[in-house]
Design a protein around this motif. Structure first.
Motif, short mmCIF file in Angstrom:
data_model
loop_
_atom_site.label_atom_id
_atom_site.label_comp_id
_atom_site.label_asym_id
_atom_site.label_seq_id
_atom_site.Cartn_x
_atom_site.Cartn_y
_atom_site.Cartn_z
N ARG A 58 -22.79 13.01 -12.42
CA ARG A 58 -22.02 13.59 -13.52
C ARG A 58 -20.60 13.93 -13.07
O ARG A 58 -19.63 13.73 -13.81
CB ARG A 58 -22.74 14.84 -14.05
CG ARG A 58 -22.12 15.41 -15.33
CD ARG A 58 -23.16 16.22 -16.08
NE ARG A 58 -23.59 17.36 -15.31
CZ ARG A 58 -23.12 18.60 -15.48
NH1 ARG A 58 -22.21 18.83 -16.41
NH2 ARG A 58 -23.56 19.61 -14.76
N TYR A 59 -20.48 14.43 -11.85
CA TYR A 59 -19.16 14.75 -11.30
C TYR A 59 -18.29 13.49 -11.24
O TYR A 59 -17.13 13.50 -11.71
CB TYR A 59 -19.31 15.36 -9.91
CG TYR A 59 -18.02 15.39 -9.12
CD1 TYR A 59 -17.05 16.36 -9.34
CD2 TYR A 59 -17.77 14.41 -8.15
CE1 TYR A 59 -15.87 16.38 -8.62
CE2 TYR A 59 -16.59 14.43 -7.42
CZ TYR A 59 -15.65 15.42 -7.65
OH TYR A 59 -14.47 15.41 -6.94
N GLN A 61 -18.67 10.67 -12.82
CA GLN A 61 -18.43 10.13 -14.15
C GLN A 61 -17.30 10.89 -14.85
O GLN A 61 -16.42 10.28 -15.46
CB GLN A 61 -19.71 10.22 -14.99
CG GLN A 61 -19.56 9.64 -16.40
CD GLN A 61 -20.84 9.77 -17.20
OE1 GLN A 61 -21.64 10.66 -16.98
NE2 GLN A 61 -21.03 8.88 -18.14
N GLN A 62 -17.30 12.22 -14.75
CA GLN A 62 -16.24 13.02 -15.35
C GLN A 62 -14.89 12.71 -14.70
O GLN A 62 -13.86 12.63 -15.39
CB GLN A 62 -16.56 14.51 -15.20
CG GLN A 62 -17.70 14.98 -16.07
CD GLN A 62 -18.07 16.43 -15.81
OE1 GLN A 62 -17.72 16.99 -14.78
NE2 GLN A 62 -18.79 17.03 -16.74
N GLN A 65 -13.61 9.43 -16.06
CA GLN A 65 -13.13 9.58 -17.43
C GLN A 65 -11.76 10.26 -17.47
O GLN A 65 -10.88 9.87 -18.25
CB GLN A 65 -14.14 10.37 -18.25
CG GLN A 65 -15.43 9.61 -18.54
CD GLN A 65 -16.46 10.47 -19.27
OE1 GLN A 65 -16.37 11.69 -19.28
NE2 GLN A 65 -17.43 9.82 -19.87
#
Length: 231
Positions: A58-59, A61-62, A65
């Motif tokens: 998640r880290y 991926q953020q 983005q």
């Protein structure tokens, strides 16, 4: 891709607009200490790797983005001017995110408690101005004298920490118990300390979870933050 990035930008912009309204009378700074351990039923240990892997994914991926948004140029004309103003803040946010990579690599499964809690408080205490500063912080001694020293050194109004994180079996299903405690610099004492319980069921929405241990942590944070917010 363009539509996806535009949606991210509009979401960021909507938070900016909302924060212009005043709801809380005073800004504050709170440190959320990372727990140093959690005691689990043996059957749950195989799920700890997925907690760590999911957090790290998640880290990154953020971060991807944010990098894509920072380099994105194809905005409608009416948004370009406001986007330029937001880019400076976005660049700083990316720098902060990247500086946390060594910390992310050291993430332990029980750190999910402090990580989820920090995200919740940052979201809800910052819905309106004045903006609160909520920081996840390395574990340390929770003696009153040490908490006072930390609060003074970091100019923090509150220090929140977790104790006795453990699972129990009730009617064949595990429950997560944890105690949430808050130290106040102004009052020089503990102002909140309560034990809460999280179950294994997905609540949906922001509390959606997809595995037993994940749900125990998410719901443990849910019951804890529901008592604390707003304290």
């Amino acid at each position: 891709m363009k539509q996806h990035l535009l949606c991210i930008y509009l979401l960021c912009l909507s938070w900016t607009v909302l924060s212009a309204q005043n709801k809380f009378p005073k800004a504050f700074k709170m440190l959320v200490l990372k727990p140093d351990t959690a005691i689990l039923e043996k059957s749950l240990y195989p799920e700890t790797d997925s907690i760590v892997m999911g957090y790290k994914q998640r880290y990154y991926q953020q971060l991807r983005q944010m990098d894509e948004l920072m380099n994105f140029q194809d905005f409608p004309k009416e948004l370009k001017k406001s986007m330029e103003k937001e880019k400076t803040a976005l660049i700083k946010a990316v720098e902060v995110m990247k500086s946390k990579e060594p910390e992310i690599k050291q993430f332990k499964y029980f750190h999910a408690i402090s990580a989820y809690s920090s995200e919740f408080y940052n979201t809800y205490y910052n819905e309106y101005k004045p903006i609160a500063e909520v920081l996840e912080w390395p574990n340390q001694s929770t003696k009153l004298s040490d908490l006072a020293s930390l609060a003074i050194a970091q100019n923090a109004d509150y220090v929140l920490f977790f104790e006795n994180i453990h699972t129990e079996i009730r009617e064949e299903w595990p429950l997560l118990k944890l105690k949430t405690t808050i130290y106040s610099k102004k009052e020089s004492k503990i102002i909140f300390s309560e034990e809460t319980i999280g179950d294994h069921l997905s609540e949906g929405g922001q509390w959606t979870c997809d595995a037993i241990l994940h749900c125990l942590f998410v719901n443990g944070v849910k019951t804890s933050t529901e008592l604390v917010f707003p304290f």
